[in-house]
Scaffold this motif. Structure first.
Motif, PDB file in Angstrom:
ATOM      1  N   PHE A  93       0.836  -1.070  -0.018  1.00  0.00           N
ATOM      2  CA  PHE A  93       0.124  -0.055   0.070  1.00  0.00           C
ATOM      3  C   PHE A  93       0.824   1.299   0.075  1.00  0.00           C
ATOM      4  N   VAL A  94       0.701   2.150  -1.046  1.00  0.00           N
ATOM      5  CA  VAL A  94       1.618   3.278  -1.229  1.00  0.00           C
ATOM      6  C   VAL A  94       0.772   4.618  -1.133  1.00  0.00           C
ATOM      7  N   THR A  95       1.297   5.633  -0.512  1.00  0.00           N
ATOM      8  CA  THR A  95       0.743   6.798  -0.451  1.00  0.00           C
ATOM      9  C   THR A  95       1.633   7.712  -1.135  1.00  0.00           C
ATOM     10  N   ARG A  96       0.927   9.127  -1.040  1.00  0.00           N
ATOM     11  CA  ARG A  96       1.845  10.192  -1.558  1.00  0.00           C
ATOM     12  C   ARG A  96       2.632  10.684  -0.451  1.00  0.00           C
ATOM     13  N   ARG A  97       3.939  11.001  -0.975  1.00  0.00           N
ATOM     14  CA  ARG A  97       4.876  11.527   0.039  1.00  0.00           C
ATOM     15  C   ARG A  97       4.221  12.770   0.600  1.00  0.00           C
ATOM     16  N   ARG A  98       3.724  13.534   0.091  1.00  0.00           N
ATOM     17  CA  ARG A  98       3.150  14.906   0.410  1.00  0.00           C
ATOM     18  C   ARG A  98       1.847  14.676   1.525  1.00  0.00           C
ATOM     19  N   SER A  99       1.490  13.709   1.540  1.00  0.00           N
ATOM     20  CA  SER A  99       0.118  13.533   2.269  1.00  0.00           C
ATOM     21  C   SER A  99       0.603  13.353   3.685  1.00  0.00           C
ATOM     22  N   GLY A 100      -0.491  13.905   4.375  1.00  0.00           N
ATOM     23  CA  GLY A 100      -0.322  14.041   6.061  1.00  0.00           C
ATOM     24  C   GLY A 100      -0.875  12.865   6.431  1.00  0.00           C
ATOM     25  N   GLY A 150      -4.478   5.929  -0.719  1.00  0.00           N
ATOM     26  CA  GLY A 150      -3.421   5.409  -1.316  1.00  0.00           C
ATOM     27  C   GLY A 150      -3.635   4.286  -2.460  1.00  0.00           C
ATOM     28  N   LEU A 151      -2.621   3.746  -2.884  1.00  0.00           N
ATOM     29  CA  LEU A 151      -2.759   2.749  -4.037  1.00  0.00           C
ATOM     30  C   LEU A 151      -2.367   1.477  -3.512  1.00  0.00           C
ATOM     31  N   SER A 152      -3.012   0.374  -3.669  1.00  0.00           N
ATOM     32  CA  SER A 152      -2.531  -1.104  -3.481  1.00  0.00           C
ATOM     33  C   SER A 152      -1.976  -1.632  -4.872  1.00  0.00           C
ATOM     34  N   LEU A 153      -0.892  -2.354  -4.540  1.00  0.00           N
ATOM     35  CA  LEU A 153      -0.097  -2.926  -5.578  1.00  0.00           C
ATOM     36  C   LEU A 153       0.008  -4.227  -5.027  1.00  0.00           C
ATOM     37  N   ALA A 198      -6.693  -1.318 -11.891  1.00  0.00           N
ATOM     38  CA  ALA A 198      -6.669  -0.259 -12.521  1.00  0.00           C
ATOM     39  C   ALA A 198      -5.773  -0.298 -13.864  1.00  0.00           C
ATOM     40  N   ASP A 199      -6.387   0.350 -14.960  1.00  0.00           N
ATOM     41  CA  ASP A 199      -6.033   0.186 -16.363  1.00  0.00           C
ATOM     42  C   ASP A 199      -5.123   1.359 -16.574  1.00  0.00           C
ATOM     43  N   GLY A 200      -3.987   1.478 -16.762  1.00  0.00           N
ATOM     44  CA  GLY A 200      -3.439   2.531 -17.200  1.00  0.00           C
ATOM     45  C   GLY A 200      -3.111   3.678 -16.167  1.00  0.00           C
ATOM     46  N   ASP A 201      -2.836   4.786 -16.271  1.00  0.00           N
ATOM     47  CA  ASP A 201      -2.480   5.764 -15.126  1.00  0.00           C
ATOM     48  C   ASP A 201      -3.756   6.036 -14.392  1.00  0.00           C
ATOM     49  N   VAL A 202      -3.903   6.170 -13.239  1.00  0.00           N
ATOM     50  CA  VAL A 202      -5.186   6.433 -12.312  1.00  0.00           C
ATOM     51  C   VAL A 202      -5.100   7.900 -12.379  1.00  0.00           C
ATOM     52  N   VAL A 203      -6.448   8.369 -12.692  1.00  0.00           N
ATOM     53  CA  VAL A 203      -6.587   9.832 -12.817  1.00  0.00           C
ATOM     54  C   VAL A 203      -6.246  10.297 -11.435  1.00  0.00           C
ATOM     55  N   GLY A 204      -5.393  11.644 -11.397  1.00  0.00           N
ATOM     56  CA  GLY A 204      -4.789  12.166 -10.020  1.00  0.00           C
ATOM     57  C   GLY A 204      -3.756  11.673  -9.537  1.00  0.00           C
ATOM     58  N   GLU A 235      -1.322  10.379 -11.692  1.00  0.00           N
ATOM     59  CA  GLU A 235      -0.636   9.889 -13.056  1.00  0.00           C
ATOM     60  C   GLU A 235       0.971   9.983 -12.908  1.00  0.00           C
ATOM     61  N   GLU A 236       1.581  10.883 -12.084  1.00  0.00           N
ATOM     62  CA  GLU A 236       2.902  10.936 -11.905  1.00  0.00           C
ATOM     63  C   GLU A 236       3.554   9.562 -11.085  1.00  0.00           C
ATOM     64  N   GLU A 237       2.647   9.418 -10.076  1.00  0.00           N
ATOM     65  CA  GLU A 237       2.975   8.357  -9.091  1.00  0.00           C
ATOM     66  C   GLU A 237       2.935   7.086  -9.992  1.00  0.00           C
ATOM     67  N   CYS A 238       1.700   6.824 -10.724  1.00  0.00           N
ATOM     68  CA  CYS A 238       1.778   5.652 -11.593  1.00  0.00           C
ATOM     69  C   CYS A 238       2.967   5.428 -12.618  1.00  0.00           C
ATOM     70  N   ARG A 239       3.524   6.363 -13.008  1.00  0.00           N
ATOM     71  CA  ARG A 239       4.641   6.484 -14.067  1.00  0.00           C
ATOM     72  C   ARG A 239       5.697   6.069 -13.185  1.00  0.00           C
ATOM     73  N   GLU A 240       5.841   6.447 -11.958  1.00  0.00           N
ATOM     74  CA  GLU A 240       7.155   6.083 -11.065  1.00  0.00           C
ATOM     75  C   GLU A 240       7.117   4.645 -10.743  1.00  0.00           C
ATOM     76  N   LEU A 241       6.068   4.213 -10.403  1.00  0.00           N
ATOM     77  CA  LEU A 241       5.738   2.877 -10.037  1.00  0.00           C
ATOM     78  C   LEU A 241       6.025   1.923 -11.245  1.00  0.00           C
ATOM     79  N   ARG A 242       5.286   2.295 -12.555  1.00  0.00           N
ATOM     80  CA  ARG A 242       5.801   1.335 -13.840  1.00  0.00           C
ATOM     81  C   ARG A 242       7.367   1.571 -13.923  1.00  0.00           C
TER      82      ARG A 242
END
Length: 170
Positions: free
Chosen positions: A60-67, A75-78, A109-115, A117-124
């Motif tokens: 389970f990943v979250t944004r670094r900037r999230s409090g 977050g997103l589950s992988l 999720a198929d492709g980049d998740v709306v909102g 996008e940058e995090e999905c690119r990093e994961l890929r």
């Protein structure tokens, strides 16, 4: 025996390296994800949710900037497959410290998740660097040979490719 037949029987797609090597590899991938500039690993479940056996590691990943002020966090589950170099990314969700949602094919999720996008690119990028294929719902929804049975509490017959690679036995 095909890789899907082996997965349905909860066997590694390749016998090279064995279970310990696979666990070490996945731990390195999770550590690499934890070093991403926009994502942090909030939790990685290597222990099969405290019982049973999972054919994947739930990350389970979250944004670094999230409090993380409250008990719930978005977050997103992988799911990183233990049986072959495959992964599945799931739509964003809210997690609490006491609840872990099991992966479901309907949430892939198929492709980049709306909102995200940058995090999905990093994961890929991390997955590509480690030779892990991120499978989409089109592939994961394909039916398995009806003669194959998958021991899982995550799905029911007729089984799908998802059930072979991402199953949990309680």
């Amino acid at each position: 025996m095909s890789a899907l037949q082996r997965a349905a029987r909860d066997e590694l797609a390749s016998t090279a390296g064995g279970v310990a090597a696979v666990e070490g590899f996945i731990r390195r991938v999770v550590a690499d994800i934890g070093r991403l500039p926009h994502l942090k690993v909030h939790h990685a479940e290597f222990g099969n949710y405290g019982s049973g056996y999972a054919s994947y590691v739930d990350v389970f990943v979250t944004r670094r900037r999230s409090g993380e002020a409250g008990p719930d966090i978005e977050g997103l589950s992988l799911a990183l497959c233990r049986l072959a170099p495959f992964a599945a990314l799931f739509m964003p969700g809210i997690r609490s410290s006491s609840f872990h949602e099991l992966p479901r094919l309907s949430r892939v999720a198929d492709g980049d998740v709306v909102g995200w996008e940058e995090e999905c690119r990093e994961l890929r990028h991390v997955l590509d660097r480690h030779g892990i294929a991120l499978l989409d719902s089109r592939i994961l929804s394909l039916p398995l040979d009806p003669r194959l049975r998958v021991e899982t509490v995550l799905g029911d017959p007729p089984y799908r490719v998802f059930d072979a690679w991402f199953h949990w036995i309680d």
